[in-house]
Design a protein around this motif. Structure first.
Motif, PDB file in Angstrom:
ATOM      1  N   HIS A 130       0.846  -1.202   0.000  1.00 19.87           N
ATOM      2  CA  HIS A 130       0.000   0.000   0.000  1.00 19.87           C
ATOM      3  C   HIS A 130       0.879   1.249   0.000  1.00 19.87           C
ATOM      4  CE1 HIS A 130      -3.186   2.824   1.045  1.00 19.87           C
ATOM      5  NE2 HIS A 130      -2.457   3.234   2.080  1.00 19.87           N
ATOM      6  N   ASN A 131       1.949   1.201   0.774  1.00 18.37           N
ATOM      7  CA  ASN A 131       2.869   2.342   0.815  1.00 18.37           C
ATOM      8  C   ASN A 131       3.643   2.477  -0.497  1.00 18.37           C
ATOM      9  OD1 ASN A 131       2.999   3.855   3.550  1.00 18.37           O
ATOM     10  ND2 ASN A 131       2.681   1.713   4.098  1.00 18.37           N
ATOM     11  N   PHE A 132       4.024   1.345  -1.106  1.00 18.50           N
ATOM     12  CA  PHE A 132       4.670   1.413  -2.424  1.00 18.50           C
ATOM     13  C   PHE A 132       3.732   2.124  -3.406  1.00 18.50           C
ATOM     14  CE2 PHE A 132       8.128  -0.807  -0.982  1.00 18.50           C
ATOM     15  CZ  PHE A 132       8.180  -2.185  -1.092  1.00 18.50           C
ATOM     16  N   ARG A 133       2.464   1.709  -3.385  1.00 18.28           N
ATOM     17  CA  ARG A 133       1.479   2.251  -4.357  1.00 18.28           C
ATOM     18  C   ARG A 133       1.196   3.726  -4.093  1.00 18.28           C
ATOM     19  NH1 ARG A 133      -0.622  -3.003  -4.366  1.00 18.28           N
ATOM     20  NH2 ARG A 133      -0.430  -3.818  -6.507  1.00 18.28           N
ATOM     21  N   GLU A 134       1.042   4.062  -2.807  1.00 19.66           N
ATOM     22  CA  GLU A 134       0.715   5.450  -2.458  1.00 19.66           C
ATOM     23  C   GLU A 134       1.823   6.394  -2.948  1.00 19.66           C
ATOM     24  OE1 GLU A 134      -2.758   5.608  -1.294  1.00 19.66           O
ATOM     25  OE2 GLU A 134      -1.902   6.907   0.260  1.00 19.66           O
ATOM     26  N   VAL A 135       3.074   5.989  -2.735  1.00 23.87           N
ATOM     27  CA  VAL A 135       4.192   6.858  -3.152  1.00 23.87           C
ATOM     28  C   VAL A 135       4.255   6.933  -4.674  1.00 23.87           C
ATOM     29  CG1 VAL A 135       6.711   7.041  -3.197  1.00 23.87           C
ATOM     30  CG2 VAL A 135       5.545   6.532  -1.049  1.00 23.87           C
ATOM     31  N   THR A 153      10.822   9.512  -0.088  1.00 24.88           N
ATOM     32  CA  THR A 153       9.435   9.755   0.349  1.00 24.88           C
ATOM     33  C   THR A 153       8.852   8.496   0.984  1.00 24.88           C
ATOM     34  OG1 THR A 153       9.170  11.355  -1.449  1.00 24.88           O
ATOM     35  CG2 THR A 153       7.148  10.504  -0.428  1.00 24.88           C
ATOM     36  N   PHE A 154       9.130   7.357   0.361  1.00 21.93           N
ATOM     37  CA  PHE A 154       8.652   6.076   0.909  1.00 21.93           C
ATOM     38  C   PHE A 154       9.253   5.832   2.289  1.00 21.93           C
ATOM     39  CE2 PHE A 154       7.288   1.796   1.229  1.00 21.93           C
ATOM     40  CZ  PHE A 154       8.351   1.073   1.766  1.00 21.93           C
ATOM     41  N   PHE A 155      10.563   6.000   2.385  1.00 18.98           N
ATOM     42  CA  PHE A 155      11.215   5.742   3.679  1.00 18.98           C
ATOM     43  C   PHE A 155      10.603   6.639   4.764  1.00 18.98           C
ATOM     44  CE2 PHE A 155      14.062   2.533   2.758  1.00 18.98           C
ATOM     45  CZ  PHE A 155      15.028   2.826   1.808  1.00 18.98           C
ATOM     46  N   GLY A 159       8.642   5.795   8.528  1.00 19.35           N
ATOM     47  CA  GLY A 159       9.373   6.105   9.751  1.00 19.35           C
ATOM     48  C   GLY A 159      10.871   5.909   9.677  1.00 19.35           C
ATOM     49  N   ILE A 160      11.385   5.641   8.479  1.00 20.45           N
ATOM     50  CA  ILE A 160      12.836   5.488   8.305  1.00 20.45           C
ATOM     51  C   ILE A 160      13.425   6.876   8.016  1.00 20.45           C
ATOM     52  CG2 ILE A 160      14.614   4.522   6.761  1.00 20.45           C
ATOM     53  CD1 ILE A 160      13.395   2.313   8.307  1.00 20.45           C
ATOM     54  N   THR A 161      14.550   7.191   8.679  1.00 25.77           N
ATOM     55  CA  THR A 161      15.160   8.517   8.471  1.00 25.77           C
ATOM     56  C   THR A 161      16.536   8.377   7.834  1.00 25.77           C
ATOM     57  OG1 THR A 161      16.425   8.548  10.522  1.00 25.77           O
ATOM     58  CG2 THR A 161      14.091   9.185  10.659  1.00 25.77           C
ATOM     59  N   ALA A 162      17.150   9.546   7.530  1.00 30.24           N
ATOM     60  CA  ALA A 162      18.495   9.557   6.939  1.00 30.24           C
ATOM     61  C   ALA A 162      19.533   9.051   7.934  1.00 30.24           C
ATOM     62  CB  ALA A 162      18.844  10.961   6.470  1.00 30.24           C
ATOM     63  N   ARG A 190      14.638  -1.812  13.636  1.00 28.34           N
ATOM     64  CA  ARG A 190      14.407  -0.474  14.182  1.00 28.34           C
ATOM     65  C   ARG A 190      13.095  -0.390  14.960  1.00 28.34           C
ATOM     66  NH1 ARG A 190      18.575  -0.331  11.875  1.00 28.34           N
ATOM     67  NH2 ARG A 190      19.688   1.417  10.869  1.00 28.34           N
ATOM     68  N   GLN A 191      12.463  -1.550  15.285  1.00 30.27           N
ATOM     69  CA  GLN A 191      11.159  -1.576  15.962  1.00 30.27           C
ATOM     70  C   GLN A 191      10.155  -0.632  15.279  1.00 30.27           C
ATOM     71  OE1 GLN A 191      13.896  -1.371  18.577  1.00 30.27           O
ATOM     72  NE2 GLN A 191      13.712  -3.605  18.397  1.00 30.27           N
ATOM     73  N   LEU A 192      10.120  -0.730  13.974  1.00 35.01           N
ATOM     74  CA  LEU A 192       9.197   0.144  13.223  1.00 35.01           C
ATOM     75  C   LEU A 192       8.112  -0.650  12.503  1.00 35.01           C
ATOM     76  CD1 LEU A 192      11.728   2.704  11.677  1.00 35.01           C
ATOM     77  CD2 LEU A 192       9.857   3.249  13.252  1.00 35.01           C
ATOM     78  N   LEU A 193       8.022  -1.952  12.834  1.00 34.79           N
ATOM     79  CA  LEU A 193       6.964  -2.716  12.172  1.00 34.79           C
ATOM     80  C   LEU A 193       5.607  -2.149  12.576  1.00 34.79           C
ATOM     81  CD1 LEU A 193       8.045  -6.476  12.376  1.00 34.79           C
ATOM     82  CD2 LEU A 193       7.873  -5.020  10.340  1.00 34.79           C
TER      83      LEU A 193
END
Ligand SMILES: Nc1ccc(Br)nc1
Length: 446
Positions: A51-56, A171-173, A177-180, A351-354
């Motif tokens: 869903h996130n792949f598609r949204e981006v 944008t996807f990352f 919740g994934i950052t630089a 990263r406990q981001l699931l």
């Protein structure tokens, strides 16, 4: 009575003793080696990711496409020594055709673009999410399938194409919740290699092979790398020069070596300048050692990596300006990336981001009286007609069983169809989080 989870379904309807049955060999209930099932919980996580792949992709104005998982083997017959070629999941079909389970999506995209020809105006901006396959000797115990998200821009020769693609991945990352601080992109160009090798008389056919060999740096011993480069007719001087350039981590250093007039330095500078404008400079770095392992890249190449260095590349892509013409199409520039569904999940776990992707159902509807099963179906249909999700209890079950199931499926409301209420046109609504219960007229139920 409870909703008893069962390890494997026992044959609840036993065949009568006197009926001959064929005792079929018990099948292996696991999926084929290297492949995965997606039971509900895993499927919810996969749907969240896709869903996130598609949204981006749609946020960037890309249109979704898909292709057969089975393609002609000819799409993948490249002679540059790629691992993807060695591991092709190919066979001869019953029509004696050489076919393959697609190992990647880009050749299918090239095929479709050529097929569509002038009927599809340029630039083409397509995305796809497709299962890709490899036949890997299971000794390494690696998977044989994964799902890949691809975005491709066809018909844009400038590095604005690559800059846009990297922006979509950033944008996807950010969305998940994934950052630089967690990941970065190593960026280089195959034109760096090309300009170094042009200083030496290296056959054109050696270029792609050299890229594939160099992509193995860090995976096989350096001595082996040098040996393989010699085998594709690179002189010792060319190899030494190449390895020195490949260790460069700054564009300034590269410019000192190659000069500022060449395409490699100019395009890389333009890309880093565009990154400023897109606002993702902190995500990218020049790294001359990045060449990627696909033979058809011709210019900018990039890969997403986890800064802790624990995981394999998260995604990768680049420019492939010659692919369409090698398939007999026009000379149309192209760039794109592939993003697998496995490493990203490993990173999110690290990263406990699931995301929390529990099942949620608005209503569970049941009747306590076997004669009212039909009435329960009427109530379920009425609610569904209003767009409400309903789990309808399909058998006559005790209330304790219903409550247990309601808890398991996270139902918000229990709608009870009882005889006395039903005769008055009413049903019983119980809010399961609070226990609050009240009668509601069927006409007012929503
Ligand atoms: N190309 C490819 C296909 C399948 C897997 Br798993 N990894 C890479």
């Amino acid at each position: 009575a409870t909703e008893t989870p069962r390890a494997g379904r026992s044959n609840s309807v036993s065949s009568p003793p006197n009926q001959a049955v064929d005792y079929a060999q018990k099948i292996d209930v696991n999926p084929p080696k290297g492949t995965r099932d997606f039971p509900p919980e895993e499927m919810r996580l996969r749907n969240w990711l896709f869903h996130n792949f598609r949204e981006v992709s749609e946020l960037f104005g890309f249109e979704e496409v898909d292709y057969p998982v089975l393609e002609s083997e000819a799409l993948y017959i490249r002679k540059a020594g790629e691992e993807i070629r060695d591991q092709l999941y190919c066979f001869e079909d019953k029509g004696n055709r050489r076919v393959a389970l697609r190992p990647e999506l880009t050749p299918s995209l090239a095929r479709l673009v050529i097929q569509k020809g002038k009927s599809v105006p340029l630039p083409i901006k397509w995305f796809a999410i497709g299962q890709c396959w490899r036949y890997e000797r299971m000794t390494r115990g690696r998977r044989r399938e994964h799902y890949q998200w691809n975005m491709d821009i066809i018909g844009v020769p400038d590095v604005t194409g690559e800059a846009e693609l990297i922006s979509s991945i950033v944008t996807f990352f950010k969305r998940i919740g994934i950052t630089a601080k967690d990941v970065g992109f190593k960026i280089s160009s195959r034109k760096v290699l090309q300009e170094v090798l042009s200083l030496y008389s290296v056959p054109e056919t050696s270029f792609a092979k050299a890229c594939i060999i160099i992509d193995k740096m860090g995976k096989i011993p350096m001595e082996e790398i040098k040996k393989e480069l010699k085998a594709v007719e690179l002189s010792s001087d060319a190899i030494e020069d190449l390895l020195q350039v490949l260790s460069m981590k700054s564009l300034t250093e590269l410019e000192e070596k190659l000069g500022g007039a060449g395409e490699a330095v100019r395009e890389l500078k333009q890309l880093f300048s565009l990154a400023e404008k897109f606002g993702y400079s902190e995500w990218i770095q020049f790294d001359a050692s990045v060449v990627r392992g696909l033979a058809y890249y011709t210019g900018i190449v990039f890969e997403g990596f986890d800064r802790e260095g624990k995981l394999r590349a998260i995604c990768g892509g680049g420019r492939y300006d010659r692919l369409l013409s090698t398939f007999g199409g026009d000379d149309i520039p192209a760039c794109g990336f592939g993003f697998g569904d496995a490493v990203i999940i490993e990173l999110l776990k690290e990263r406990q981001l699931l995301p929390e992707v529990s099942v949620e159902v608005e209503n569970i509807v049941c009747s306590l009286d076997p004669d009212l099963q039909g009435s329960a179906a009427t109530v379920a249909t009425l609610l569904r007609g209003k767009g409400q999700c309903v789990d309808l209890v399909l058998e006559n079950k005790p209330l304790k069983w219903v409550f247990k199931r309601a808890a398991r499926i996270n139902a918000r409301r229990l709608i009870l169809v009882g005889r006395s209420e039903w005769e008055r046109g009413m049903v019983n609504v119980k809010i399961l989080s609070t226990g609050e219960q009240h009668e509601v007229n069927l006409d007012d139920l929503q």
